[in-house]
Scaffold this motif. Structure first.
Motif, PDB file in Angstrom:
ATOM      1  N   PRO A  25       0.808  -1.230   0.000  1.00 29.39           N
ATOM      2  CA  PRO A  25       0.000   0.000   0.000  1.00 29.39           C
ATOM      3  C   PRO A  25       0.835   1.272   0.000  1.00 29.39           C
ATOM      4  N   GLU A  26       1.947   1.249   0.729  1.00 34.30           N
ATOM      5  CA  GLU A  26       2.808   2.438   0.723  1.00 34.30           C
ATOM      6  C   GLU A  26       3.426   2.653  -0.647  1.00 34.30           C
ATOM      7  N   GLN A  27       3.822   1.565  -1.293  1.00 27.95           N
ATOM      8  CA  GLN A  27       4.363   1.704  -2.646  1.00 27.95           C
ATOM      9  C   GLN A  27       3.314   2.275  -3.597  1.00 27.95           C
ATOM     10  N   TYR A  28       2.092   1.778  -3.498  1.00 30.26           N
ATOM     11  CA  TYR A  28       1.034   2.282  -4.365  1.00 30.26           C
ATOM     12  C   TYR A  28       0.685   3.737  -4.023  1.00 30.26           C
ATOM     13  N   LEU A  29       0.726   4.078  -2.745  1.00 29.43           N
ATOM     14  CA  LEU A  29       0.459   5.469  -2.376  1.00 29.43           C
ATOM     15  C   LEU A  29       1.528   6.403  -2.931  1.00 29.43           C
ATOM     16  N   LEU A  30       2.789   6.008  -2.821  1.00 32.16           N
ATOM     17  CA  LEU A  30       3.863   6.824  -3.398  1.00 32.16           C
ATOM     18  C   LEU A  30       3.718   6.923  -4.911  1.00 32.16           C
ATOM     19  N   LYS A  31       3.368   5.808  -5.548  1.00 31.04           N
ATOM     20  CA  LYS A  31       3.147   5.830  -6.988  1.00 31.04           C
ATOM     21  C   LYS A  31       1.975   6.734  -7.351  1.00 31.04           C
ATOM     22  N   GLU A  32       0.921   6.684  -6.521  1.00 28.45           N
ATOM     23  CA  GLU A  32      -0.244   7.532  -6.779  1.00 28.45           C
ATOM     24  C   GLU A  32       0.109   9.017  -6.640  1.00 28.45           C
ATOM     25  N   VAL A  33       0.881   9.343  -5.614  1.00 25.39           N
ATOM     26  CA  VAL A  33       1.306  10.738  -5.434  1.00 25.39           C
ATOM     27  C   VAL A  33       2.149  11.198  -6.617  1.00 25.39           C
ATOM     28  N   GLU A  34       3.088  10.371  -7.046  1.00 22.30           N
ATOM     29  CA  GLU A  34       3.914  10.726  -8.202  1.00 22.30           C
ATOM     30  C   GLU A  34       3.070  10.882  -9.463  1.00 22.30           C
ATOM     31  N   ASN A  35       2.111   9.986  -9.641  1.00 21.76           N
ATOM     32  CA  ASN A  35       1.245  10.062 -10.825  1.00 21.76           C
ATOM     33  C   ASN A  35       0.387  11.330 -10.795  1.00 21.76           C
ATOM     34  N   LEU A  36      -0.127  11.675  -9.621  1.00 23.37           N
ATOM     35  CA  LEU A  36      -0.940  12.888  -9.516  1.00 23.37           C
ATOM     36  C   LEU A  36      -0.113  14.137  -9.797  1.00 23.37           C
ATOM     37  N   LYS A  37       1.104  14.177  -9.280  1.00 20.56           N
ATOM     38  CA  LYS A  37       1.964  15.340  -9.552  1.00 20.56           C
ATOM     39  C   LYS A  37       2.334  15.413 -11.028  1.00 20.56           C
ATOM     40  N   THR A  38       2.586  14.251 -11.642  1.00 24.61           N
ATOM     41  CA  THR A  38       2.863  14.239 -13.084  1.00 24.61           C
ATOM     42  C   THR A  38       1.675  14.723 -13.881  1.00 24.61           C
ATOM     43  N   CYS A  39       0.489  14.261 -13.518  1.00 24.64           N
ATOM     44  CA  CYS A  39      -0.726  14.711 -14.208  1.00 24.64           C
ATOM     45  C   CYS A  39      -0.934  16.205 -14.026  1.00 24.64           C
ATOM     46  N   GLN A  40      -0.664  16.692 -12.822  1.00 24.53           N
ATOM     47  CA  GLN A  40      -0.808  18.131 -12.590  1.00 24.53           C
ATOM     48  C   GLN A  40       0.151  18.932 -13.452  1.00 24.53           C
ATOM     49  N   SER A  41       1.406  18.477 -13.548  1.00 23.24           N
ATOM     50  CA  SER A  41       2.377  19.199 -14.385  1.00 23.24           C
ATOM     51  C   SER A  41       1.971  19.162 -15.861  1.00 23.24           C
ATOM     52  N   LYS A  42       1.483  17.990 -16.324  1.00 24.20           N
ATOM     53  CA  LYS A  42       1.040  17.908 -17.719  1.00 24.20           C
ATOM     54  C   LYS A  42      -0.165  18.804 -17.968  1.00 24.20           C
ATOM     55  N   LEU A  43      -1.113  18.800 -17.047  1.00 27.27           N
ATOM     56  CA  LEU A  43      -2.293  19.653 -17.210  1.00 27.27           C
ATOM     57  C   LEU A  43      -1.918  21.128 -17.147  1.00 27.27           C
ATOM     58  N   GLU A  44      -0.971  21.469 -16.289  1.00 29.70           N
ATOM     59  CA  GLU A  44      -0.526  22.864 -16.216  1.00 29.70           C
ATOM     60  C   GLU A  44       0.163  23.285 -17.511  1.00 29.70           C
ATOM     61  N   GLN A  45       0.990  22.388 -18.068  1.00 28.32           N
ATOM     62  CA  GLN A  45       1.628  22.688 -19.352  1.00 28.32           C
ATOM     63  C   GLN A  45       0.592  22.821 -20.455  1.00 28.32           C
ATOM     64  N   MET A  46      -0.409  21.944 -20.453  1.00 27.90           N
ATOM     65  CA  MET A  46      -1.486  22.040 -21.442  1.00 27.90           C
ATOM     66  C   MET A  46      -2.259  23.346 -21.259  1.00 27.90           C
ATOM     67  N   LYS A  47      -2.451  23.757 -20.026  1.00 28.88           N
ATOM     68  CA  LYS A  47      -3.130  25.026 -19.766  1.00 28.88           C
ATOM     69  C   LYS A  47      -2.346  26.193 -20.352  1.00 28.88           C
ATOM     70  N   GLN A  48      -1.031  26.191 -20.181  1.00 30.82           N
ATOM     71  CA  GLN A  48      -0.214  27.256 -20.768  1.00 30.82           C
ATOM     72  C   GLN A  48      -0.291  27.234 -22.294  1.00 30.82           C
ATOM     73  N   ASN A  49      -0.279  26.020 -22.873  1.00 32.46           N
ATOM     74  CA  ASN A  49      -0.421  25.921 -24.330  1.00 32.46           C
ATOM     75  C   ASN A  49      -1.770  26.457 -24.788  1.00 32.46           C
ATOM     76  N   LEU A  50      -2.815  26.165 -24.042  1.00 31.96           N
ATOM     77  CA  LEU A  50      -4.147  26.673 -24.394  1.00 31.96           C
ATOM     78  C   LEU A  50      -4.204  28.188 -24.274  1.00 31.96           C
ATOM     79  N   ILE A  51      -3.578  28.736 -23.234  1.00 33.10           N
ATOM     80  CA  ILE A  51      -3.551  30.200 -23.079  1.00 33.10           C
ATOM     81  C   ILE A  51      -2.808  30.847 -24.238  1.00 33.10           C
ATOM     82  N   GLU A  52      -1.679  30.261 -24.633  1.00 30.77           N
ATOM     83  CA  GLU A  52      -0.923  30.804 -25.776  1.00 30.77           C
ATOM     84  C   GLU A  52      -1.734  30.698 -27.062  1.00 30.77           C
TER      85      GLU A  52
END
Length: 482
Positions: free
Chosen positions: A209-236
């Motif tokens: 469970p701890e491994q999956y939780l760490l993986k989930e946190v990493e995945n969420l942060k990766t998704c946030q960074s991708k969505l933020e980059q997509m947001k900047q592309n949409l703004i441009e």
């Protein structure tokens, strides 16, 4: 309008009107003085004669006093001689008439040709002017048609671009919502990690469970960074789309103004009110483009708008795919973590049950060994009286007299009895020590089992109540599109 260049009149007409005077239109203001010599018969009247003025070089006599004429009438001979010397010859008279006739014929012929040429020139100029005006009107109509065509194309493209910009704005808001929605599961995963740090003892294990939780946190942060980059592309892309929209609106306003001006110009005719002279306006050229560059500019604006629409549509599709992928990944990680926590809770519950079972057994064994210790102590206590009896017998027999101090079988048996009872007591004491030691081990084991049970209960409470309690419902409510 004043004539810009060239003579005022045609060359032939100019030669016809040439005169020896510099300004033939001005009247003659002076006279030439001609002295008239008096006749011999009129010497007495010479003092009465005054100079005679002849305009334009022609000699005429002028008498100031009327009595001078009466003098001529009184002398006919002198008058005949004077007439003979002042009159022209018949040839000159005839030639003068012929000259007048020729001049009349010449002037009439020239005037007739001039009138004919004037009518022809007037007709030709009228036709040329009308043709030029019709051609200019036709060209203005064609220009209005071209401008209207491009204006309609730009308007259509502007409507499509505005619609695409609105869709892109919706996609940007969806990306922002998806990025914000990642905060809830991220906080839950981090809270789960924080709560699982409160596990105690051996349960502080880097488990699945701890491994999956760490993986989930990493995945969420990766998704946030991708969505933020997509947001900047949409703004441009929104900025580029709005810049293209501004170009389209500016070009449409320019074309609307041009259509209005050219429509007014196309409706102007020779009887329109308000027309006026604007001298030299044809020499002023303020144009900035040619028909080719004008059409290329409109085509460039249209092509840019189409390109921005295509990029916007592709970016919207990428944003939708990214949102779906992120939602799918987050959902999969969420389920994997929940499954791992459930399995871990089941394992912990099973271990807790086993610990409870062993604790119960150990407790029962502690109770049994305590009873055994009491029995051993009672057994040791029970051996004191037989020991006393045997030793008392030996002590009593030690008081026998002389020869009676015999080492008989009774003495040997009593000694043996004392030794046997001593050995028995020693054995019982050894067993008692072992039982007491085992009792302490059982107590220690019971303590460890109770501690482990407490640890398992705490871990089970953390995993099942706190972690899984927070993760019973998926916090993202966005609709995933497939």
């Amino acid at each position: 309008m004043e004539q810009v260049a060239g003579p005022l009149v045609p060359k032939k007409i100019q030669q016809f009107y040439e005169t020896p005077r510099p300004h033939p239109w001005r009247p003659t203001l002076g006279y030439e003085n001609i002295e008239v010599n008096p006749l011999p018969a009129l010497q007495t009247t010479n003092t009465m004669m005054n100079p005679v003025y002849a305009p334009n070089g022609m000699v005429t006599e002028a008498l100031r006093f009327p009595n001078l004429v009466t003098g001529f009438d009184r002398n006919p001979t002198h008058a005949a001689r004077a007439a003979l010397y002042t009159r022209y010859t018949p040839y000159e008279w005839a030639q003068n008439s012929i000259g007048h006739y020729n001049d009349s014929d010449t002037n009439r012929n020239f005037s007739e040709r001039l009138r004919t040429d004037a009518v022809r020139v007037m007709r030709m100029t009228d036709e040329k002017t009308a043709s030029s005006q019709r051609d200019s009107g036709r060209r203005l109509g064609e220009r209005i048609t071209d401008i209207t065509f491009w204006r309609n194309e730009l308007s259509t493209e502007l409507e499509k671009l505005i619609a695409e910009t609105n869709l892109l704005s919706d996609a940007k808001r969806a990306v922002e919502k998806a990025c914000n929605d990642c905060e809830a599961p991220l906080n839950i995963a981090q809270e789960c990690l924080y709560q699982r740090e409160h596990r105690q003892g051996i349960d502080l294990v880097h488990d699945q469970p701890e491994q999956y939780l760490l993986k989930e946190v990493e995945n969420l942060k990766t998704c946030q960074s991708k969505l933020e980059q997509m947001k900047q592309n949409l703004i441009e892309q929104l900025r580029q789309s709005r810049a293209s929209q501004h170009e389209l609106e500016t070009d449409i306003r320019s074309k609307d103004s041009a259509v209005a001006i050219d429509s007014v110009c196309h409706q102007i005719n020779n009887f329109t009110r308000g027309i006026n002279y604007y001298g030299g306006v044809e020499k002023y050229d303020n144009t900035l483009s040619t028909p080719t560059t004008w059409a290329e500019n409109s085509n460039r604006v249209t092509m840019r708008a189409q390109g921005e629409r295509a990029r916007s549509a592709q970016l919207r599709a990428d944003a939708d795919n990214l949102i779906n992928n992120c939602a799918s990944n987050i959902w999969n990680c969420w389920n994997d973590t929940n499954s791992a926590l459930s399995r871990r809770s089941s394992e912990t519950l099973e271990a807790k049950n086993k610990v409870q079972m062993h604790l119960h057994r150990v407790q029962q064994e502690v109770f049994d060994i305590e009873k055994s210790i009491e029995l051993l102590r009672k057994a040791i206590l029970d051996k004191s009286n037989p020991m006393k009896v045997a030793q008392t017998r030996l002590e009593a027999r030690a008081h026998r007299k002389e020869i009676e101090l015999c080492k008989d079988e009774a003495q040997a048996r009593l000694v043996q009895e004392v030794n046997e009872i001593g050995e028995t007591i020693e054995t019982l004491h050894r067993k008692l020590q072992e039982a007491e030691a085992q009792h302490q081990q059982l107590l220690m084991t019971r303590t460890n089992l109770e501690k482990d049970l407490h640890i398992k209960t705490n871990s089970l409470f953390i995993d099942r109540e706190k972690c899984l309690g927070m993760r019973r419902s998926f916090p993202i409510t966005a609709n995933v599109k497939y």
